[in-house]
Design a protein around this motif. Structure first.
Motif, PDB file in Angstrom:
ATOM      1  N   GLY A   1       0.761  -1.331   0.088  1.00  0.00           N
ATOM      2  CA  GLY A   1      -0.068  -0.027   0.067  1.00  0.00           C
ATOM      3  C   GLY A   1       0.793   1.267  -0.052  1.00  0.00           C
ATOM      4  N   LYS A   2       0.128   2.426   0.173  1.00  0.00           N
ATOM      5  CA  LYS A   2       0.875   3.690   0.207  1.00  0.00           C
ATOM      6  C   LYS A   2       1.503   4.085   1.328  1.00  0.00           C
ATOM      7  CE  LYS A   2      -1.294   6.576  -3.411  1.00  0.00           C
ATOM      8  NZ  LYS A   2      -1.801   7.776  -3.948  1.00  0.00           N
ATOM      9  N   VAL A   3       2.645   4.847   1.260  1.00  0.00           N
ATOM     10  CA  VAL A   3       3.508   4.982   2.440  1.00  0.00           C
ATOM     11  C   VAL A   3       3.395   6.115   3.080  1.00  0.00           C
ATOM     12  CG1 VAL A   3       6.103   5.070   2.967  1.00  0.00           C
ATOM     13  CG2 VAL A   3       5.109   3.255   1.351  1.00  0.00           C
TER      14      VAL A   3
ATOM     15  N   GLY B   1       8.964   7.553  -3.247  1.00  0.00           N
ATOM     16  CA  GLY B   1      10.433   6.913  -3.103  1.00  0.00           C
ATOM     17  C   GLY B   1      10.598   5.985  -4.345  1.00  0.00           C
ATOM     18  N   ALA B   2      12.051   5.799  -4.415  1.00  0.00           N
ATOM     19  CA  ALA B   2      12.638   5.045  -5.512  1.00  0.00           C
ATOM     20  C   ALA B   2      13.574   4.277  -5.348  1.00  0.00           C
ATOM     21  CB  ALA B   2      12.904   5.967  -6.731  1.00  0.00           C
ATOM     22  N   GLY B   3      13.601   2.796  -5.482  1.00  0.00           N
ATOM     23  CA  GLY B   3      14.403   2.028  -5.035  1.00  0.00           C
ATOM     24  C   GLY B   3      14.370   0.958  -5.354  1.00  0.00           C
ATOM     25  N   THR B   4      15.483  -0.292  -5.548  1.00  0.00           N
ATOM     26  CA  THR B   4      15.147  -1.542  -6.133  1.00  0.00           C
ATOM     27  C   THR B   4      14.341  -2.340  -5.423  1.00  0.00           C
ATOM     28  OG1 THR B   4      17.567  -1.521  -7.102  1.00  0.00           O
ATOM     29  CG2 THR B   4      16.274  -3.472  -6.432  1.00  0.00           C
TER      30      THR B   4
ATOM     31  N   ASN C   1       5.527   4.900   8.002  1.00  0.00           N
ATOM     32  CA  ASN C   1       5.985   3.570   7.848  1.00  0.00           C
ATOM     33  C   ASN C   1       7.669   3.828   7.759  1.00  0.00           C
ATOM     34  OD1 ASN C   1       3.394   4.016   5.832  1.00  0.00           O
ATOM     35  ND2 ASN C   1       3.819   1.968   6.436  1.00  0.00           N
ATOM     36  N   GLN C   2       8.049   5.184   7.501  1.00  0.00           N
ATOM     37  CA  GLN C   2       9.756   5.284   7.089  1.00  0.00           C
ATOM     38  C   GLN C   2       9.894   6.753   7.355  1.00  0.00           C
ATOM     39  OE1 GLN C   2      11.866   4.024   4.062  1.00  0.00           O
ATOM     40  NE2 GLN C   2      11.735   2.413   5.408  1.00  0.00           N
ATOM     41  N   VAL C   3      11.267   7.125   7.648  1.00  0.00           N
ATOM     42  CA  VAL C   3      11.689   8.341   7.909  1.00  0.00           C
ATOM     43  C   VAL C   3      12.215   8.955   6.721  1.00  0.00           C
ATOM     44  CG1 VAL C   3      13.564   9.490   9.097  1.00  0.00           C
ATOM     45  CG2 VAL C   3      12.098   7.782  10.107  1.00  0.00           C
TER      46      VAL C   3
ATOM     47  N   SER D   1       7.343   4.081  -4.786  1.00  0.00           N
ATOM     48  CA  SER D   1       6.601   3.804  -3.824  1.00  0.00           C
ATOM     49  C   SER D   1       5.840   5.089  -3.472  1.00  0.00           C
ATOM     50  CB  SER D   1       7.437   3.343  -2.663  1.00  0.00           C
ATOM     51  OG  SER D   1       6.665   2.901  -1.567  1.00  0.00           O
ATOM     52  N   PRO D   2       4.660   5.294  -4.007  1.00  0.00           N
ATOM     53  CA  PRO D   2       3.903   6.459  -3.600  1.00  0.00           C
ATOM     54  C   PRO D   2       3.751   7.113  -2.285  1.00  0.00           C
ATOM     55  CG  PRO D   2       2.803   5.185  -5.298  1.00  0.00           C
ATOM     56  CD  PRO D   2       3.780   4.346  -4.691  1.00  0.00           C
TER      57      PRO D   2
END
Lengths: 354, 354
Positions: free
Chosen positions: A174-176, A299-302, A217-219, A307-308
């Motif tokens: 899901g969205k972050v 966010g963008a990563g492998t 979810n993230q910093v 990740s919207p």
């Protein structure tokens, strides 16, 4: 392109675990394939890699990895197309970044052919493990750690390089929702933030836990000096869309030079999107959220692909982002995954056939 | 003081390696005793520690220690006096600092009695390994690392705590030449520099190697923002004597709260030395070296004890320090080691009888 590879010794697993795996319900990075590549550095050189059954590692309690965090890694994915052909995405960039990380962490650089040919040989052997369920992929984890021993705080004299595979579901579901952090920091000027060094990740766990307890979810990390500038999110680089301009922070010795990040920049330019690589202030984002010009963050990563971000928190206020029907995030995600899964032309030459 | 300890299960080694060790020629941290303490965190709690023969550890390749550097450690020493009684120095401070490090690195805190009673039981068993050669000691290495598995960048669900012993010679041989570093940094504001986290050490290896290539032994780190202020030397806190005032930097979230450091401060005050705990600028040290008021610099830490600095380098100039016949370094080293080896009164209550 397809390449000739060096001859790598293979010790096959006696039985396969593949029938025990529920490929429809994969979590991220918890199931591993039958084999792994292993390569050891001893007496001043990297020995030829071998493929062996996936198995526990045996290490002396004084191995420096336990004491001094001397380790680096990469994250990659393998993709299977409709013809069951297997593809990698810019793999040589991961190989070269591993060696950039190695240098900063005083780890001996690995010969590129050991990485590339070892990876290809292992992928050919484990081809059946690549999931075809939408949203799933074969996550590839190359890593090097200090296996040499001794309590002196100095570089080890022995290292182990391993590639392991984990068929995986999505990194985020899901969205972050992210928190812009002003107290804790990820990296220092002149530090190791640009390297994929193990210790960079452990240092983020506690502040991230605090953010999770608050419902995020993230910093999103800011610079450790003024906390005025957006850096990265630890597992992802960050993109911001203000009006129709896509902005991301420049890489530095504090920020990882993400392969998804730079690919997104190229695709966005190809789409005619105005792109700016420049410092982004927190106040600029907050103002843009308030006046409605902040259209997207992602966010963008492998691991996370694109990740919207649904909302960000800053100083106890949450700012929701609009739900767009034609977002840059979804356009760019489609473009990059179409290249990765061999569903579209690869005008950039990024795809690599295994 | 002597304390009652919990009952710790001991699996004895079948044979001892002690006869193979040349106690007259010990290096630092390369020879290990016959047993180790091991304690595992699983399913939400630390299990009771056990003593087992010193042996290799077996870990899954996805154990988070290999990938995310989630590890912490302590450094301590055991001392044997002329009556063969065994002493520790402020051990509870190490135990508590381990838990301060644990919290910052999202590692579950360890019950103090597991640390203290485990350490005491292991020391009683390994008493014969404590060297009596002057300059040698039994180095004690408590450490915790993430043994739980999985590639998701989040805290592990299993941890391993180990105490291992290494009869050791001096950490540095002879006087130390240090380089004041202006490009690379050790830690960030809001980072993990105050914790004894593994990754803090790996990040120092490369800049230290560069300094060693230029003829220095160690780097003195400066703040990552301005590089104007002295921080610490990675394996040691730094003391500066200008005229007759002894100065050291205040601890912060970037600097380790060294147990030798704070003991030295107390002993110096007890000796009537004027002590200042305040920020020290590089330019202040350079000016003091030029005008002759810089009398001494030394490092202080468990491994190195007190390590006099013979010269420092800054911007391609080396500054030699005077050779004093009655230095603070030698006075303070004598005072602290006399307490540690039970050769003098312990007015501070730091000595702990095993």
């Amino acid at each position: 392109m397809e390449t000739k590879t060096m001859n790598i010794k293979v010790e096959k697993a006696k039985t396969s675990k593949i029938d025990q795996v529920d490929f429809e319900n994969l979590s991220f990075g918890t199931v591993f394939t039958d084999h792994m590549l292993i390569c050891r550095y001893k007496k001043g050189s990297w020995k030829v890699p071998e493929i062996i059954p996936y198995q526990p590692l045996t290490l002396d309690p004084s191995a420096k990895i336990f004491h001094y965090g001397q380790s680096i890694f990469e994250g990659m994915k393998a993709y299977k197309d409709d013809n069951d052909d297997v593809w990698l995405f810019r793999p040589l960039d991961n190989c070269r970044r591993l060696n950039i990380s190695a240098k900063r962490m005083a780890i001996p650089e690995l010969p590129e052919e050991y990485f590339m040919d070892g990876l290809i040989a292992l992928l050919k052997l484990e081809k059946d493990w690549i999931p075809k369920t939408p949203g799933s992929s074969l996550y590839i984890r190359p890593f090097i750690f200090a296996s040499g021993t001794g309590f002196h705080a100095s570089p080890a004299d022995e290292y182990t390089f391993i590639i392991a595979f984990a068929p995986s579901g999505a990194y985020f579901s899901g969205k972050v929702k992210v928190l812009i952090e002003e107290k804790y920091s990820r990296s220092a000027n002149g530090g190791v933030g640009f390297a994929k060094a193990g210790g960079n990740y452990a240092g983020q766990f506690y502040p991230t836990q605090l953010a999770i307890e608050k419902g995020y979810n993230q910093v999103i990390w800011t610079d450790d000096n003024t906390h005025e500038f957006i850096e990265e999110a630890g597992a992802m680089n960050i993109f911001v869309r203000i009006n129709d301009t896509l902005i991301t922070a420049p890489t530095s010795d504090r920020i990882l030079d993400g392969i998804t990040r730079k690919s997104i920049l190229d695709i966005a330019k190809d789409e005619g999107i105005t792109v700016e690589v420049r410092k982004i202030t927190v106040s600029e984002i907050v103002e843009a959220a308030k006046d409605g010009s902040l259209k997207e963050m992602f966010g963008a990563g492998t691991a996370a692909v694109i990740s919207p971000i649904a909302a960000f928190g800053f100083r106890d206020v949450d700012y929701d982002l609009p739900q767009l029907s034609h977002s840059y995030a979804s356009l760019l995600k489609k473009r990059i995954t179409d290249i990765q899964y061999n569903r579209a032309e690869d005008k950039f030459g990024w795809r690599f056939k295994v």
